[in-house]
Design an enzyme around this catalytic site. Structure first.
Site, mmCIF file in Angstrom:
data_model
loop_
_atom_site.group_PDB
_atom_site.id
_atom_site.type_symbol
_atom_site.label_atom_id
_atom_site.label_comp_id
_atom_site.label_asym_id
_atom_site.label_seq_id
_atom_site.Cartn_x
_atom_site.Cartn_y
_atom_site.Cartn_z
ATOM 1 N N SER A 13 0.817 -1.219 0.000
ATOM 2 C CA SER A 13 0.000 0.000 0.000
ATOM 3 C C SER A 13 0.850 1.268 0.000
ATOM 4 O O SER A 13 0.364 2.343 -0.334
ATOM 5 C CB SER A 13 -0.922 0.007 1.228
ATOM 6 O OG SER A 13 -0.188 -0.214 2.409
ATOM 7 N N ARG A 14 2.116 1.121 0.388
ATOM 8 C CA ARG A 14 2.972 2.319 0.518
ATOM 9 C C ARG A 14 4.422 1.960 0.203
ATOM 10 O O ARG A 14 4.784 0.789 0.142
ATOM 11 C CB ARG A 14 2.916 2.845 1.955
ATOM 12 C CG ARG A 14 1.555 3.274 2.398
ATOM 13 C CD ARG A 14 1.561 3.907 3.769
ATOM 14 N NE ARG A 14 1.540 2.937 4.835
ATOM 15 C CZ ARG A 14 2.462 2.863 5.808
ATOM 16 N NH1 ARG A 14 3.476 3.689 5.810
ATOM 17 N NH2 ARG A 14 2.362 1.958 6.753
ATOM 18 N N ASP A 62 -3.230 -9.223 7.779
ATOM 19 C CA ASP A 62 -2.144 -8.914 8.715
ATOM 20 C C ASP A 62 -1.174 -10.087 8.645
ATOM 21 O O ASP A 62 -1.499 -11.188 9.083
ATOM 22 C CB ASP A 62 -2.736 -8.769 10.129
ATOM 23 C CG ASP A 62 -1.663 -8.558 11.179
ATOM 24 O OD1 ASP A 62 -0.465 -8.688 10.867
ATOM 25 O OD2 ASP A 62 -2.040 -8.272 12.336
ATOM 26 N N VAL A 63 0.006 -9.852 8.083
ATOM 27 C CA VAL A 63 0.912 -10.976 7.824
ATOM 28 C C VAL A 63 1.433 -11.637 9.101
ATOM 29 O O VAL A 63 1.945 -12.755 9.050
ATOM 30 C CB VAL A 63 2.107 -10.584 6.912
ATOM 31 C CG1 VAL A 63 1.635 -10.169 5.528
ATOM 32 C CG2 VAL A 63 2.995 -9.531 7.559
ATOM 33 N N ASN A 89 7.503 -8.046 1.816
ATOM 34 C CA ASN A 89 8.003 -6.686 1.999
ATOM 35 C C ASN A 89 7.441 -6.013 3.250
ATOM 36 O O ASN A 89 8.042 -5.080 3.760
ATOM 37 C CB ASN A 89 7.637 -5.874 0.740
ATOM 38 C CG ASN A 89 7.783 -4.391 0.966
ATOM 39 O OD1 ASN A 89 8.880 -3.848 0.900
ATOM 40 N ND2 ASN A 89 6.681 -3.708 1.265
ATOM 41 N N SER A 141 17.375 -5.841 5.417
ATOM 42 C CA SER A 141 17.820 -4.452 5.586
ATOM 43 C C SER A 141 19.315 -4.456 5.844
ATOM 44 O O SER A 141 19.855 -5.430 6.388
ATOM 45 C CB SER A 141 17.114 -3.813 6.785
ATOM 46 O OG SER A 141 17.764 -2.608 7.152
ATOM 47 N N TYR A 154 14.322 -4.732 15.376
ATOM 48 C CA TYR A 154 14.291 -4.637 13.908
ATOM 49 C C TYR A 154 15.507 -5.354 13.297
ATOM 50 O O TYR A 154 15.376 -6.122 12.337
ATOM 51 C CB TYR A 154 14.269 -3.157 13.525
ATOM 52 C CG TYR A 154 14.149 -2.881 12.051
ATOM 53 C CD1 TYR A 154 12.919 -2.992 11.400
ATOM 54 C CD2 TYR A 154 15.251 -2.480 11.297
ATOM 55 C CE1 TYR A 154 12.802 -2.716 10.048
ATOM 56 C CE2 TYR A 154 15.149 -2.202 9.951
ATOM 57 C CZ TYR A 154 13.920 -2.319 9.329
ATOM 58 O OH TYR A 154 13.798 -2.050 7.981
ATOM 59 N N LYS A 158 15.521 -8.576 10.794
ATOM 60 C CA LYS A 158 16.086 -8.511 9.435
ATOM 61 C C LYS A 158 17.253 -9.475 9.253
ATOM 62 O O LYS A 158 17.499 -9.967 8.147
ATOM 63 C CB LYS A 158 16.489 -7.064 9.116
ATOM 64 C CG LYS A 158 15.304 -6.102 9.044
ATOM 65 C CD LYS A 158 14.299 -6.533 7.982
ATOM 66 C CE LYS A 158 13.130 -5.601 7.852
ATOM 67 N NZ LYS A 158 12.190 -6.018 6.799
ATOM 68 N N ILE A 187 16.086 4.300 2.349
ATOM 69 C CA ILE A 187 15.240 4.551 1.171
ATOM 70 C C ILE A 187 14.171 5.574 1.569
ATOM 71 O O ILE A 187 13.632 5.510 2.678
ATOM 72 C CB ILE A 187 14.568 3.235 0.699
ATOM 73 C CG1 ILE A 187 15.603 2.094 0.518
ATOM 74 C CG2 ILE A 187 13.758 3.449 -0.573
ATOM 75 C CD1 ILE A 187 16.673 2.286 -0.524
#
Ligand code: NAP
Length: 246
Positions: A13-14, A62-63, A89, A141, A154, A158, A187
């Site tokens: 979505s983004r 919701d993954v 993603n 990442s 995070y 990753k 990014i």
């Protein structure tokens, strides 16, 4: 070209996911645009794809929810008959120093970023094995390779993505399913728009190419890994980071 391919992109979505969905659609794929909360943004992505002559459908899931991922992937297979490309993603951050990080902040980031990828790979790989073909691309990442202060949850998610990618690549190679990771640096998306000017300047100073990257540059790497030309690459981590990790 990705004509006749059915591609599932989570968190489309983004940001980076949106750019990947648009790139795949521009190459002829039918794109399943997954989102969690941003329905209007997902609808906008679908409209943009259709305005360019492409095809896609939006799917809420919701993954981090194992059962919902099973239903999501089954629905896609029932509706479109196959899954050729899966891009994991969807991702979130909840930053904080380790000594102050709450258990919830740790669990939620791992649940979306790492378990979310496991959930979809778990169900989509079954279909790909049946097809004797498939491409899985997981979003890691730079931080999963280097670590980062304030991002223990995070970074762990990753780094976990890289282990998941390599294990899946070894398990699925005999059925001609490739599994790779992309490790973006900084990014320009909503995720990095919250960085203060000071942090931004310090970040740019670590990038040999001297600027943040664009979502389209990550999408180009994903398109390569998903294409025929990327067919002999598996178990790899492709860095799209302006040279941050060498
Ligand atoms: P973003 O702009 O914040 O977008 C995140 C996307 O993930 C949204 O589409 C969001 O959907 C979706 N999402 C979040 N939680 C979800 C869930 N539980 N289920 C399904 N979808 C969910 O992020 P981004 O910068 O494009 O990042 C995309 C990926 O690249 C992430 O995995 C991120 O960790 C990774 N990455 C980004 C950077 C960077 O500098 N931007 C660098 C390295 C890696 P909704 O809005 O619908 O909830």
């Amino acid at each position: 070209m990705l004509e006749e391919k059915v591609a599932v992109v989570t968190g489309a979505s983004r940001g980076i996911g949106r750019a990947i969905a648009q790139k795949f659609a521009s190459l002829g794929a039918f794109v399943v645009i997954n989102y969690n909360g941003s329905k209007e943004r997902a609808e906008e992505v679908k409209r943009e794809i259709e305005a360019e002559g492409g095809k896609g459908a939006i799917y809420q899931c919701d993954v981090s929810d194992y059962g919902k991922c099973e239903t999501f992937i089954k629905d896609v297979v029932n509706e479109y008959g196959r899954i050729d490309i899966l891009v994991n993603n969807a991702g979130v951050t909840q930053d904080g120093l380790l000594m102050k990080m709450t258990e919830e902040a740790f669990d939620q980031v791992i649940a979306t970023n790492l378990k979310g990828a496991f959930n979809t790979v778990r169900f989509a790989s079954r279909q790909m094995v049946k097809q004797r073909s498939g491409r899985i691309i997981n979003m890691s990442s730079v931080v999963g390779v280097t670590g980062n202060a304030g991002q223990a949850n995070y970074a762990a998610s990753k780094a976990g993505i890289i282990g998941l990618t390599k294990a899946a690549a070894r398990e699925l190679a005999s059925r001609k399913v490739t599994v790779n990771a992309i490790a973006p640096g900084f990014i320009e998306t909503d995720m990095t728009s919250v960085l203060s000017e000071k942090v931004r300047e310090a970040s740019v100073a670590q990038i040999p190419l001297g600027s943040f990257g664009k979502p389209e540059q990550v999408a180009a790497a994903a398109a390569f890994l998903a294409s025929e030309d990327g067919g002999y690459i598996t178990g790899q981590v492709l860095h799209v980071d302006g040279g941050m990790v060498m």
